[in-house]
Design a protein around this motif. Structure first.
Motif, mmCIF file in Angstrom:
data_model
loop_
_atom_site.group_PDB
_atom_site.id
_atom_site.type_symbol
_atom_site.label_atom_id
_atom_site.label_comp_id
_atom_site.label_asym_id
_atom_site.label_seq_id
_atom_site.Cartn_x
_atom_site.Cartn_y
_atom_site.Cartn_z
ATOM 1 N N ARG A 203 -0.553 3.943 -8.489
ATOM 2 C CA ARG A 203 -1.913 3.830 -7.962
ATOM 3 C C ARG A 203 -2.519 2.448 -8.171
ATOM 4 N NH1 ARG A 203 -0.299 7.390 -5.661
ATOM 5 N NH2 ARG A 203 -1.049 9.551 -5.505
ATOM 6 N N SER A 204 -1.787 1.545 -8.834
ATOM 7 C CA SER A 204 -2.356 0.233 -9.123
ATOM 8 C C SER A 204 -1.248 -0.794 -9.233
ATOM 9 C CB SER A 204 -3.156 0.285 -10.432
ATOM 10 O OG SER A 204 -3.440 -1.021 -10.900
ATOM 11 N N GLY A 205 -1.560 -2.018 -8.825
ATOM 12 C CA GLY A 205 -0.609 -3.099 -8.976
ATOM 13 C C GLY A 205 -0.299 -3.422 -10.417
ATOM 14 N N ALA A 206 -1.183 -3.032 -11.332
ATOM 15 C CA ALA A 206 -0.959 -3.294 -12.752
ATOM 16 C C ALA A 206 0.206 -2.485 -13.313
ATOM 17 C CB ALA A 206 -2.231 -2.985 -13.540
ATOM 18 N N GLU A 207 0.677 -1.496 -12.544
ATOM 19 C CA GLU A 207 1.768 -0.646 -13.032
ATOM 20 C C GLU A 207 3.139 -1.272 -12.797
ATOM 21 O OE1 GLU A 207 0.811 3.758 -12.359
ATOM 22 O OE2 GLU A 207 -0.577 2.733 -11.013
ATOM 23 N N TRP A 208 3.186 -2.429 -12.127
ATOM 24 C CA TRP A 208 4.442 -3.159 -11.983
ATOM 25 C C TRP A 208 4.695 -3.981 -13.249
ATOM 26 C CZ3 TRP A 208 7.689 -2.823 -7.762
ATOM 27 C CH2 TRP A 208 7.167 -2.241 -6.603
ATOM 28 N N LYS A 209 5.949 -4.112 -13.614
ATOM 29 C CA LYS A 209 6.340 -4.950 -14.738
ATOM 30 C C LYS A 209 7.327 -6.010 -14.247
ATOM 31 C CE LYS A 209 4.019 -2.265 -17.474
ATOM 32 N NZ LYS A 209 2.680 -2.686 -17.969
ATOM 33 N N TYR B 121 -3.523 3.656 -1.283
ATOM 34 C CA TYR B 121 -3.806 2.882 -2.472
ATOM 35 C C TYR B 121 -3.112 1.530 -2.403
ATOM 36 C CZ TYR B 121 -4.839 7.647 -3.934
ATOM 37 O OH TYR B 121 -5.333 8.931 -3.991
ATOM 38 N N GLU B 122 -3.850 0.483 -2.755
ATOM 39 C CA GLU B 122 -3.249 -0.841 -2.840
ATOM 40 C C GLU B 122 -2.518 -0.947 -4.169
ATOM 41 O OE1 GLU B 122 -4.304 -5.480 -1.920
ATOM 42 O OE2 GLU B 122 -5.883 -4.212 -2.752
ATOM 43 N N VAL B 123 -1.228 -1.274 -4.098
ATOM 44 C CA VAL B 123 -0.397 -1.308 -5.302
ATOM 45 C C VAL B 123 0.387 -2.607 -5.365
ATOM 46 C CG1 VAL B 123 -0.241 1.203 -5.456
ATOM 47 C CG2 VAL B 123 1.469 -0.051 -4.112
ATOM 48 N N ALA B 124 -0.227 -3.696 -4.948
ATOM 49 C CA ALA B 124 0.474 -4.982 -4.851
ATOM 50 C C ALA B 124 0.848 -5.520 -6.216
ATOM 51 C CB ALA B 124 -0.412 -5.986 -4.130
ATOM 52 N N TRP C 176 0.846 -1.182 0.000
ATOM 53 C CA TRP C 176 0.000 0.000 0.000
ATOM 54 C C TRP C 176 0.883 1.232 0.000
ATOM 55 C CZ3 TRP C 176 -5.466 0.254 0.317
ATOM 56 C CH2 TRP C 176 -6.083 -1.000 0.211
ATOM 57 N N VAL C 177 0.391 2.315 -0.590
ATOM 58 C CA VAL C 177 1.162 3.546 -0.671
ATOM 59 C C VAL C 177 0.301 4.719 -0.190
ATOM 60 C CG1 VAL C 177 0.521 4.084 -3.063
ATOM 61 C CG2 VAL C 177 2.697 4.907 -2.138
ATOM 62 N N THR C 178 0.941 5.645 0.499
ATOM 63 C CA THR C 178 0.300 6.885 0.923
ATOM 64 C C THR C 178 1.253 8.033 0.654
ATOM 65 O OG1 THR C 178 -0.658 8.113 2.786
ATOM 66 C CG2 THR C 178 1.154 6.620 3.287
#
Length: 883
Positions: A685-691, A638-641, A616-618
């Protein structure tokens, strides 16, 4: 829709947990070596689902229908993983920790002292951080780390033992605590007890089934506990109980009995010299020196949980023996006329068969008229998703041999006001970990029972109440919106109970309870509110008792208040935050806290891990203005797993590694099965942003990651336990190019042990250091265990040099380069320092307690910060060091 996340106390990683002085006999048997299989671990977090359902106005019971989570398995996995790091690839021989501590005593220290950063009150209900991602308003108030031993007298003196923090004394019935055991080689608490002469007995080695608990160095006695300090010379007997954990001490006449991880022992209470006597070990061939001592399951084969002595005939003794996961030797044993021990049966309702005798605790009435017991069933733990509790029992004759009558089971306790009703699990789900019993010294029918919650009966078990519910979430008196609070939710204790005692202060009797959140008290005959819960609990965690168990630390500038903001992830106490000039720490995320990334330039930019890479990020320190109560989409957390989070233990370790690039704080690396990279920094803002930059391979999970200038290092293990343990290092670029596995043969320079931390030279990404956990070949029976704890490479890992000569042989956790080229190395024993261009190691500074330091971070103020797993966060100004 509310975020699918809420931290709950029940994943009690004893450590995992816990930690401890795994200096000898380990409790981390390989998965295949466990005496009984665990059910498959489910991903759903029922505690989290339960509170989210309450927030959303749904039925709490409906939240549990998605996935029947096994809470106990979550904790068991966490404890096993923690110890794997310190034991794989083999069994660790007794004496390893003691040898390291002896060497430490002869080492020189650098100038300067450590500063105790977190010696402040930690308010888990801090209203500044009351939101859907915290436990604020749950009711446990001021907290600290796990307390596993409590003793109290009739003159206002109270003694509290931390899981890995040592013993503290209060002269005021609780509060204004003073450490009194810091001179000992072990600060891991098994139990505390006052004998008839009011001497304080300290049994070291946390006994919460071991896996993440540190073993101890024996039993110590303090003749004058009101004024004195524990010293190594106060040890009872010799080295017989080194490298064990101790579940219980019981006194009978001039004899003290000890239930340990290596059987039941006894000693004279009048003559403290001379060896302990081994009374009974069910499988002696698995003891050190035995024919099967090297078997991976050896640590599980002689566990004793408690002892009951007949008050009318001290020669009649009953032993509760057995591993909480189940084994054929589990059961109750009685001493025979010839001095031997045999299993007993036919005691009434109290189970005696091996399937149903697990973690079992006795408690006797002061006058000997009654004896109580609480029992966890291995069979039920393995098959029942609701609870592992078999029952609570009483022997109304006071004799250990009964007849015994069951007076409660988990269903009955649930109906007594438990906060776990409808939560998808019931009281005793973690009874292998949470158990205490205490009888009122003046009333044999008045009993306190500790499981996840605190229960009480005043009529010998005919009726029960829940004075200490798990939390207040879900009760009619509670609302997440402070404006809607009715104000009649009473304070409660932290969850997960471990220790209990009765004492008096200023003529008033109190019950003292120790749990994963510290120590609490209430009047022994307290009162209940309209909901059947105590309205008179008082937290005794005033900041002078710092036993906080950190996994991580993060430091950044406080742009609002000045100074720095210090944060860190904790065992079962969420994420703490201490902003510049704060007098009280708050908790901006609840449950367990894992690894942490903080922006050095802005301490309110925080990325924080729950478990298994659930991140999570703040960007506002986790402070909310209340707008989320009307519009959850306006939340500022925001959950950013990364996707590996969805694989749980198959995709990441319980506490998985995170790091930002040393030259680019906007590039982050996270390690699970994959090496994940994202380049948006705190704007993610989203876990989908990890590669995925690299796939470490099936069965491999990251143990450490680091990056500098786009070059990434990732250490992994897999399998991670003693059966076929393997480790490796992968190196590549953050953009996914150039990845390759380093050649690390089992018999090569870098040991085949758990790789726990990297440090990359900011001036040259090919110059890298790796810290190695576990004990070296002298102590570890396993392939490629090797020698050494810190290795250096100047060619990107192609070749390595052991630079740990002169260090004690102790697990290493984290390494950090200091200004001028000096090195700091964090271990399970101390922090060590080596100046640039030197080969001599020294202990870094003074005043830091002898406890495990899991992570080192540099702060923007130039100080070095140490996250300890038992005594909070400390800082050191390296400016006095030469290089």
């Amino acid at each position: 829709m509310l975020p699918q996340r809420h931290r709950r106390f029940i994943t009690c990683t004893v450590a995992a947990a816990a930690l401890g002085l795994v200096g000898a006999q380990s409790f981390a048997a390989a998965d295949g070596a466990r005496p009984a299989p665990w059910p498959a671990r489910h991903q759903a977090d029922i505690g989290r689902q339960h509170i989210e359902a309450v927030h959303a106005g749904r039925s709490p019971s409906a939240a549990s229908e998605d996935d029947g989570s096994d809470e106990a398995e979550n904790s068991a996995e966490a404890t096993a993983q923690y110890t794997e790091a310190r034991t794989a690839p083999g069994v660790v021989a007794p004496g390893a920790y003691g040898a390291a501590w002896d060497q430490l005593q002869s080492m020189r220290h650098t100038p300067g002292d450590w500063n105790h950063v977190t010696q402040k009150t930690y308010d888990s209900d801090d209203p500044r951080y009351r939101d859907i991602n915290s436990n604020s308003s749950g009711g446990s108030g001021k907290v600290t780390g796990r307390i596993t031993g409590v003793a109290a007298d009739d003159h206002g003196y109270v003694y509290a033992g931390g899981a890995n923090g040592g013993v503290f004394r209060s002269k005021t019935g609780g509060g204004h605590w003073q450490p009194i055991a810091d001179a000992l080689p072990s600060l891991s608490t098994g139990t505390l007890a006052l004998d008839g002469s009011q001497r304080l007995w300290y049994a070291t080695g946390e006994a919460n089934t071991g896996a993440t608990s540190f073993v101890g160095t024996g039993v110590y006695v303090l003749a004058d506990p009101r004024h004195g300090q524990f010293r190594p010379g106060g040890r009872v007997g010799g080295a017989e109980l080194e490298s064990t954990v101790i579940h219980a001490l019981r006194f009978a006449g001039t004899t003290v009995w000890a239930a340990t991880s290596r059987g039941v022992w006894s000693h004279s209470t009048t003559r403290l010299a001379g060896p302990w006597k081994l009374e009974f070990a069910p499988n002696p061939e698995y003891l050190p020196g035995g024919s099967k001592a090297s078997d991976p399951s050896a640590p599980y084969k002689n566990i004793a949980n408690d002892i009951a002595v007949d008050p009318k005939d001290p020669a009649k003794v009953l032993l509760a023996v057995g591993w909480r996961g189940g084994d054929t030797y589990n059961g109750l044993y009685a001493r025979q006329a010839d001095g031997g021990w045999k299993p007993v049966s036919g005691l009434g309702d109290l189970p005696t068969n091996s399937d149903d005798v697990g973690n079992l605790t006795f408690a006797a009435a002061f006058d000997g008229s009654r004896l109580y017991a609480v029992d966890q069933s291995p069979a039920q733990t393995a098959t029942n998703p609701d609870s592992g509790l078999k029952g609570v029992y009483v022997s109304r004759s006071g004799s250990p041999f009964g007849p015994w009558t069951r007076i409660a089971d988990y269903s009955r306790l649930r109906a007594s006001g438990s906060a776990l009703q409808g939560a998808g699990y019931m009281p005793g789900i973690q009874s292998w970990y949470n158990e205490f019993l205490q009888v009122d010294p003046t009333d044999a029918g008045h009993v306190y029972l500790g499981l996840e919650e605190v229960f009480e009966t005043k009529d010998g078990g005919t009726s029960w109440s829940t004075p200490g519910p798990y939390w207040n979430f879900g009760f009619p008196c509670w609302s997440i919106d402070p404006a809607k609070q009715t104000g009649d939710c009473s304070p409660t204790t932290h969850a997960d109970q471990h220790a209990v005692a009765v004492g008096s202060y200023r003529g008033k009797a109190y019950a003292y309870v120790g749990n994963d959140g510290g120590i609490y008290r209430r009047p022994l005959n307290g009162t209940l509110d309209a909901g059947g819960h105590a309205n008179d609990w008082q937290s005794l965690n005033d900041g002078t008792l710092d036993t906080l168990q950190y996994y991580s630390v993060g430091v950044g500038k406080d742009l609002t208040n000045g100074g720095v903001s210090v944060t860190g992830g904790l065992q079962d106490n969420g994420q703490s935050i201490l902003r510049g000039h704060d007098r009280v720490m708050g908790s901006d995320f609840g449950g367990d806290g894992g690894d942490t990334i903080t922006d050095p330039a802005n301490g309110c930019d925080i990325a924080e891990e729950y478990v298994y890479l659930d991140m999570w990020v703040t960007q506002d320190c986790g402070v909310n203005d209340g707008s989320w109560t009307k519009d959850p989409s306006r939340a500022t957390e925001y959950e950013v797993a990364p996707p590996d989070k969805d694989l749980g233990g198959d995709g990441a370790r319980f506490i998985a590694p995170l790091a930002s690039d040393a030259k680019d704080t906007g590039t982050w690396v996270a390690g699970g099965r994959h090496v994940w990279v994202q380049t948006k920094g705190f704007a993610i803002r989203s876990g989908a942003e990890w590669k995925s930059a690299f796939d470490l391979g099936a069965g491999h999970v990251a143990t450490a990651v680091a990056a500098s200038g786009g070059t990434v290092y990732a250490a992994w293990c897999g399998p991670c336990n003693n059966q076929g343990f393997a480790r490796g290092i992968a190196v590549g670029n953050a953009d996914g190019t150039g990845w390759h596995q380093l050649d690390l043969p089992v018999d090569g320079t870098v040991p085949n042990r758990y790789l726990s931390g990297f440090e990359v030279d900011p001036a040259d990404a090919q110059h890298v250091y790796v810290a190695v956990n576990g004990f070296s070949r002298k102590w570890t029976e396993g392939p490629g265990a090797g020698v050494g704890h810190l290795f250096e490479s100047r060619d990107g890992g192609a070749h390595w040099t052991d630079i740990s000569a002169g260090l004690p042989d102790i697990p290493a956790n984290s390494v950090k380069l200091l200004p001028g080229g000096g090195l700091a190395l964090a271990t399970d024993l101390a922090v060590f320092y080596r100046p640039a261009h030197s080969r001599t190691w020294r202990v870094l500074g003074g005043e830091l307690p002898t406890t495990a330091v899991l992570q080192l971070k540099r702060g923007p103020d130039g100080d070095l910060y140490a996250a300890t797993h038992g005594r909070g966060i400390w800082s050191f100004g390296p400016r006095r060091l030469s290089g």
